[in-house]
Scaffold this motif. Structure first.
Motif, mmCIF file in Angstrom:
data_model
loop_
_atom_site.group_PDB
_atom_site.id
_atom_site.type_symbol
_atom_site.label_atom_id
_atom_site.label_comp_id
_atom_site.label_asym_id
_atom_site.label_seq_id
_atom_site.Cartn_x
_atom_site.Cartn_y
_atom_site.Cartn_z
ATOM 1 N N ARG A 56 12.138 90.352 53.677
ATOM 2 C CA ARG A 56 12.327 89.950 52.275
ATOM 3 C C ARG A 56 13.808 89.929 51.880
ATOM 4 N NH1 ARG A 56 11.823 94.567 48.359
ATOM 5 N NH2 ARG A 56 11.843 96.513 49.549
ATOM 6 N N PHE A 57 14.658 90.461 52.735
ATOM 7 C CA PHE A 57 16.089 90.443 52.441
ATOM 8 C C PHE A 57 16.738 89.114 52.828
ATOM 9 C CE2 PHE A 57 15.676 94.662 51.191
ATOM 10 C CZ PHE A 57 15.039 95.407 52.171
ATOM 11 N N PRO A 64 22.262 100.332 51.516
ATOM 12 C CA PRO A 64 22.659 100.507 50.108
ATOM 13 C C PRO A 64 23.393 101.824 49.856
ATOM 14 C CG PRO A 64 20.260 100.670 50.370
ATOM 15 C CD PRO A 64 20.811 100.150 51.663
ATOM 16 N N GLY A 119 22.852 108.411 43.512
ATOM 17 C CA GLY A 119 23.106 106.979 43.624
ATOM 18 C C GLY A 119 21.871 106.221 43.207
ATOM 19 N N GLU A 120 22.088 105.064 42.596
ATOM 20 C CA GLU A 120 20.990 104.198 42.184
ATOM 21 C C GLU A 120 21.333 102.796 42.674
ATOM 22 O OE1 GLU A 120 20.614 104.103 37.958
ATOM 23 O OE2 GLU A 120 18.836 102.810 38.019
ATOM 24 N N PHE A 121 20.413 102.161 43.395
ATOM 25 C CA PHE A 121 20.744 100.888 44.050
ATOM 26 C C PHE A 121 19.848 99.789 43.512
ATOM 27 C CE2 PHE A 121 23.412 103.532 46.301
ATOM 28 C CZ PHE A 121 22.710 104.623 46.795
ATOM 29 N N PHE B 82 13.345 99.847 50.962
ATOM 30 C CA PHE B 82 14.688 99.783 50.380
ATOM 31 C C PHE B 82 14.924 101.015 49.521
ATOM 32 C CE2 PHE B 82 18.553 97.688 49.371
ATOM 33 C CZ PHE B 82 18.826 97.897 48.035
ATOM 34 N N LEU B 83 16.022 101.689 49.786
ATOM 35 C CA LEU B 83 16.368 102.901 49.052
ATOM 36 C C LEU B 83 16.795 102.530 47.633
ATOM 37 C CD1 LEU B 83 16.796 105.991 49.275
ATOM 38 C CD2 LEU B 83 19.154 105.503 49.927
ATOM 39 N N ARG B 84 16.129 103.122 46.648
ATOM 40 C CA ARG B 84 16.456 102.821 45.250
ATOM 41 C C ARG B 84 17.289 103.917 44.610
ATOM 42 N NH1 ARG B 84 16.511 97.710 43.599
ATOM 43 N NH2 ARG B 84 14.806 96.554 44.581
ATOM 44 N N LYS B 85 16.944 105.183 44.938
ATOM 45 C CA LYS B 85 17.703 106.293 44.338
ATOM 46 C C LYS B 85 17.871 107.400 45.361
ATOM 47 C CE LYS B 85 16.325 105.853 39.521
ATOM 48 N NZ LYS B 85 15.486 106.408 38.466
#
Lengths: 188, 142
Positions: A56-57, A64, A119-121, B82-85
Motif C-alpha cells: 500500500r506504500f 517513520p 513520536g507521531e507519524f 505502519f508505526l503511528r505513535k
C-alpha cells in the motif's frame, strides 16, 4: 510554595512557532539504510523496491521512526556554512524554544537530561519528498520540582515536520527536557 | 520476516503476546549506532567520557531504541504495518556486553480516523535488569 519564576517568565513564549529549519539532506534511502543497519531491520518496504511497489506504500519508504534522524542538521560544518544558517534563522524572527532555554540557563538550570520522547507519524517519508522543514514550539514549562538528580523544571516542546515538496505535515515529535541546577540532588 | 506475511487487524486479540527478539550489543554496535543515527555525543562512543560522567559504560541512544522498537513491531505485524505513535521511558542503560530481549503484548485493539490500530506494550530487558525500556507503540494494521 513552589518556585514558579521560570514558569511565569516563559508563559508569553508558549505555543508560539519559532523559525523554520531545514534538514541537511533531502529524504533519501542511503541514510535510511545506515539507520536500519544499526538495528538490523530487514523489512522489505525499506530495501526491496519490487516488493515495496506492490504494497500500500507504492514504493520504498523510510522507517517513520527515523524522522528526527532524517531531519538532522550538520554535526560539524565549516564556519561560513554555520554562519549563513544562523543568519537565515535569525532573519525569521524570534526563536521561542531558544528563549525559554536561555532563560532557564540564566536562572541556573544548567544541566539537561531528556526524560521523555514521543513520536507521531502521519504519513511515510520517502525519496522525492525533498528536504524536511521543521518548526518547534514549547508547550509547557513546570514550576521547579525536586527530582532525584536536582532541583529542576520540565520543559516540553514539540517539533512539526513538513515535506518541502508539498508542505505535507508528516509527523510530530515531543520531547520532555529536564533542566536542573547542578549540585542539588534529593537528600535521602 | 522471512515469509513477509502480514497480520490482519481482524485476527489480533487483546492480550496477545508478541514473539521474543534478542539483540547482543558490542562496541561495534555503538559505532554503527553513532553512524546510523548521526548522534556523535561522546557518551555513546567514548568509554573514558562515560566513566567520568558516572555511567556504567557507553550506552545505546534514544534513536537506536526508536529504530529497534519499530523493527520489532513491524516484524510481528508484517510489511504492510505502519508505526503511528511511539513513546517510551528509559529506566536503565544498554551497553557493550549486554544482551537485549524484547517482549510485548497487545493492550488495545480499536479503530480511529479510518485506521485499524493496535496499542502495544513493549519491554526491553537485559541480562542485568528487566524493563530497561518501557514502550507504548500504536501500530496500524491492514
Amino acid at each position: 510554595m513552589a518556585d514558579t519564576r521560570l514558569k511565569d517568565a516563559t508563559q508569553q513564549y508558549l505555543n508560539r512557532r519559532g523559525p523554520k529549519s531545514v534538514s541537511r539532506a533531502e529524504v533519501n534511502m542511503p541514510m535510511a539504510w545506515n539507520y536500519l543497519e544499526a538495528v538490523q531491520d530487514s523489512n522489505p518496504v525499506y530495501w526491496d523496491e519490487e516488493f515495496a511497489k506492490k504494497t500500500r506504500f507504492g514504493g520504498l519508504i523510510c522507517p517513520p521512526q527515523m524522522l528526527k534522524v532524517m531531519a538532522g542538521g550538520h554535526w560539524w560544518a565549516p564556519d561560513y556554512i554555520r554562519e549563513r544558517a544562523a543568519e537565515s534563522i535569525k532573519a525569521q524572527g524570534d526563536d521561542y524554544v531558544q528563549k525559554v532555554r536561555t532563560l532557564a540557563d540564566e536562572m541556573g538550570y544548567a544541566i539537561n537530561t531528556q526524560v521523555g520522547t514521543e513520536g507521531e507519524f502521519l504519513a511515510p517519508i520517502k525519496p522525492g519528498d525533498g528536504h524536511l522543514i521543521m518548526t518547534s514550539m514549547v508547550t509547557e514549562v513546570t514550576e521547579e520540582k525536586q527530582t532525584r538528580v536536582g532541583k529542576g523544571v520540565f520543559i516540553t516542546s514539540i517539533v512539526e515536520y513538513r515535506t518541502e515538496k508539498d508542505d505535507k505535515l508528516v509527523g510530530r515529535t515531543k520531547m520532555v527536557l529536564l533542566k536542573y541546577k547542578p549540585g542539588t540532588p534529593r537528600q535521602t | 520476516m522471512a515469509t513477509y506475511e502480514n497480520l490482519k487487524w481482524a485476527d489480533v486479540r487483546e492480550g496477545q503476546e508478541l514473539h521474543k527478539l534478542q539483540f547482543p550489543i558490542t562496541i561495534t554496535t555503538q559505532v554503527i549506532d553513532a553512524a546510523g543515527t548521526r548522534d556523535i555525543n561522546q557518551i555513546h562512543h567514548d568509554r573514558d567520557f562515560a566513566k567520568h560522567a558516572g555511567v556504567r559504560d557507553i550506552f545505546l541512544n534514544t534513536m537506536w531504541y526508536e529504530g529497534f522498537l519499530g523493527r520489532y513491531a513491524n516484524e510481528w505485524a508484517g510489511p504492510e504495518s505502519f508505526l503511528r505513535k511511539i513513546s517510551f521511558d528509559m529506566r536503565g542503560n544498554n551497553c557493550p556486553g549486554d544482551l537485549i530481549t524484547a517482549r510485548g503484548k497487545v493492550v488495545k485493539k480499536y479503530q480511529q480516523e479510518g485506521m485499524k490500530l493496535v496499542d502495544l506494550d513493549i519491554r526491553l530487558d537485559n541480562q542485568l535488569q528487566s524493563d530497561t525500556v518501557i514502550a507504548r507503540l500504536t501500530l496500524e494494521l491492514i
